[in-house]
Design an enzyme around this catalytic site. Structure first.
Site, PDB file in Angstrom:
ATOM      1  N   ARG A  95       2.113  17.556-129.647  1.00  0.00           N
ATOM      2  CA  ARG A  95       2.846  17.439-128.374  1.00  0.00           C
ATOM      3  C   ARG A  95       4.173  16.749-128.677  1.00  0.00           C
ATOM      4  O   ARG A  95       4.208  15.766-129.413  1.00  0.00           O
ATOM      5  CB  ARG A  95       2.047  16.620-127.367  1.00  0.00           C
ATOM      6  CG  ARG A  95       2.884  16.228-126.157  1.00  0.00           C
ATOM      7  CD  ARG A  95       2.070  15.574-125.081  1.00  0.00           C
ATOM      8  NE  ARG A  95       1.195  16.545-124.428  1.00  0.00           N
ATOM      9  CZ  ARG A  95       0.475  16.272-123.332  1.00  0.00           C
ATOM     10  NH1 ARG A  95       0.527  15.076-122.791  1.00  0.00           N
ATOM     11  NH2 ARG A  95      -0.288  17.190-122.791  1.00  0.00           N
ATOM     12  N   LYS A 148      12.461   7.231-138.518  1.00  0.00           N
ATOM     13  CA  LYS A 148      13.443   7.158-139.605  1.00  0.00           C
ATOM     14  C   LYS A 148      14.353   8.374-139.623  1.00  0.00           C
ATOM     15  O   LYS A 148      15.227   8.490-140.471  1.00  0.00           O
ATOM     16  CB  LYS A 148      12.704   7.061-140.953  1.00  0.00           C
ATOM     17  CG  LYS A 148      11.750   5.891-141.047  1.00  0.00           C
ATOM     18  CD  LYS A 148      11.077   5.903-142.413  1.00  0.00           C
ATOM     19  CE  LYS A 148       9.914   4.934-142.463  1.00  0.00           C
ATOM     20  NZ  LYS A 148       9.090   5.153-143.671  1.00  0.00           N
ATOM     21  N   ARG A 167      -5.746  13.158-121.447  1.00  0.00           N
ATOM     22  CA  ARG A 167      -6.697  14.254-121.470  1.00  0.00           C
ATOM     23  C   ARG A 167      -6.522  15.211-122.634  1.00  0.00           C
ATOM     24  O   ARG A 167      -7.476  15.561-123.317  1.00  0.00           O
ATOM     25  CB  ARG A 167      -6.600  15.090-120.185  1.00  0.00           C
ATOM     26  CG  ARG A 167      -7.391  14.565-119.043  1.00  0.00           C
ATOM     27  CD  ARG A 167      -6.678  14.904-117.766  1.00  0.00           C
ATOM     28  NE  ARG A 167      -5.444  14.150-117.723  1.00  0.00           N
ATOM     29  CZ  ARG A 167      -5.353  12.911-117.237  1.00  0.00           C
ATOM     30  NH1 ARG A 167      -6.402  12.328-116.748  1.00  0.00           N
ATOM     31  NH2 ARG A 167      -4.207  12.271-117.264  1.00  0.00           N
ATOM     32  N   HIS A 180       2.311  24.765-122.132  1.00  0.00           N
ATOM     33  CA  HIS A 180       1.103  23.995-122.442  1.00  0.00           C
ATOM     34  C   HIS A 180      -0.068  24.989-122.420  1.00  0.00           C
ATOM     35  O   HIS A 180      -0.884  25.003-121.512  1.00  0.00           O
ATOM     36  CB  HIS A 180       0.946  22.917-121.368  1.00  0.00           C
ATOM     37  CG  HIS A 180      -0.049  21.835-121.684  1.00  0.00           C
ATOM     38  ND1 HIS A 180      -0.968  21.927-122.701  1.00  0.00           N
ATOM     39  CD2 HIS A 180      -0.260  20.628-121.090  1.00  0.00           C
ATOM     40  CE1 HIS A 180      -1.702  20.823-122.712  1.00  0.00           C
ATOM     41  NE2 HIS A 180      -1.293  20.022-121.757  1.00  0.00           N
TER      42      HIS A 180
HETATM   43  C1  NCD Z   1      -0.040  17.668-117.970  1.00  0.00           C
HETATM   44  C2  NCD Z   1       1.029  17.650-119.045  1.00  0.00           C
HETATM   45  O1  NCD Z   1       1.005  16.811-119.933  1.00  0.00           O
HETATM   46  O2  NCD Z   1       1.871  18.531-118.958  1.00  0.00           O
HETATM   47  N1  NCD Z   1      -1.121  16.860-118.276  1.00  0.00           N
HETATM   48  C3  NCD Z   1      -2.126  17.367-119.082  1.00  0.00           C
HETATM   49  O3  NCD Z   1      -1.885  17.809-120.181  1.00  0.00           O
HETATM   50  N2  NCD Z   1      -3.366  17.412-118.600  1.00  0.00           N
HETATM   51  C4  NCD Z   1       0.478  17.468-116.610  1.00  0.00           C
HETATM   52  C5  NCD Z   1       1.355  16.287-116.313  1.00  0.00           C
HETATM   53  O4  NCD Z   1       1.647  15.476-117.186  1.00  0.00           O
HETATM   54  O5  NCD Z   1       1.747  16.182-115.169  1.00  0.00           O
END
Ligand code: NCD
Length: 304
Positions: A105, A84, A54, A133
């Site tokens: 991420r 590397k 997502r 997040h």
């Molecule tokens: C979440 C995450 O990656 O922290 N997912 C997301 O970004 N929609 C929640 C999860 O992974 O449980």
């Protein structure tokens, strides 16, 4: 104006949130053909060192809906120069020279802060390990706002792995600006880290730590559940023991308020049974769709 989003703390501005909700709502109601070409000639990079469905795809959709282009490094831990031994800092310095924005991420807590300190282009934390997040928190706030029109007075239960859930860590900061009551529901071993309870304390937010929520089900306005975060456990046996701590079923839904909303950032594993999906109060798929509009709003705020 912000041009780096590392922590939800940077979104702790009620006027900013209202403005973003308004922009998101406009995008929702307009036809994509009429969207402004705000990111024309702009290229953003999504650097994902951890799996995502997502967040990456909705961010990329948001960029493309605004006529921008995207460079994707998916599974970057396995395919980029990280293999590397390149540092995040060096990777970001290089990306500065290629693109007009970076969405990252990474599995390490604090990685977003380190990366942002090197970024000379807008930077978006799309999840730093069990840290934060913030863009998810934005879409979660937008989702609550759409259903409830206001935050004050809401009883909100965060249910699951409060220790590791970065979406909860970010969301609770934004909610702490309002008069909400929190029920922090988790197994003892997965309680909210002290830094976040302190934050709630300092904000004067009412919260209760609990191991179950069935006895208060009838009072809750928003249930925000999230899977037990398997990838954050050093000891697989501990995960196995705790993984089925909570499970919301059709039966559970009989004991909650008629206008309660059930949220989950997804992916859902065993914490909500698919039999609940058709309940109008189960809004997690709607929530994930809101991710596109909320991220378009954020991009508009930053590049507009
Ligand atoms: C979440 C995450 O990656 O922290 N997912 C997301 O970004 N929609 C929640 C999860 O992974 O449980």
């Amino acid at each position: 104006m912000i041009n780096q989003l590392v922590s939800a703390q940077q979104l702790m501005d009620k006027e900013l949130l209202q403005r973003l909700f308004k922009i998101a709502e406009d995008y929702r109601t307009n036809h994509p053909d009429d969207y402004p070409k705000l990111l024309k000639h702009k290229i953003l990079a999504s650097l994902f060192y951890e799996p995502s469905t997502r967040t990456r795809l909705s961010f990329e959709t948001a960029v493309m809906r605004l006529s921008g282009r995207i460079l994707t490094a998916e599974n970057a831990l396995g395919t980029s120069s990280a293999v590397k031994g390149e540092s995040i800092e060096d990777t970001i310095r290089v990306m500065n020279g290629y693109v007009d924005g970076i969405i990252m991420r990474h599995p390490e807590v604090g990685s977003a802060k380190r990366a942002a300190s090197m970024a000379t282009v807008p930077f978006f934390n799309a999840g730093d390990g069990g840290g934060e997040h913030p863009t998810q928190a934005l879409l979660d706030m937008y989702t609550i706002f759409r259903s409830k029109q206001s935050f004050d007075g809401l009883n909100i239960a965060l249910v699951g792995d409060l220790l590791h859930s970065r979406t909860m860590h970010s969301l609770l900061q934004l909610l702490s600006m309002y008069k909400v009551n929190f029920y922090l529901v988790s197994p003892t071993a997965l309680q909210l880290p002290d830094e976040f309870t302190s934050l709630l304390k300092n904000a004067g937010t009412h919260y209760e730590k609990r191991e179950r929520w069935d006895d208060i089900a009838g009072q809750i306005d928003v249930v925000y559940s999230n899977r037990i975060q398997a990838e954050r456990f050093d000891d697989r046996a501990v995960y196995e023991k705790l993984k089925d701590s909570f499970c919301i079923t059709k039966e559970t839904m009989k004991s909650v308020k008629k206008d309660m909303i059930l949220m989950n950032p997804l992916p859902r594993v065993s914490e909500i049974l698919p039999e609940v999906d058709d309940d109008p109060r189960a809004i997690y798929f709607e929530q994930s769709k809101n991710g596109v509009y909320a991220r378009m709003a954020l991009l508009t705020e930053i590049y507009g």
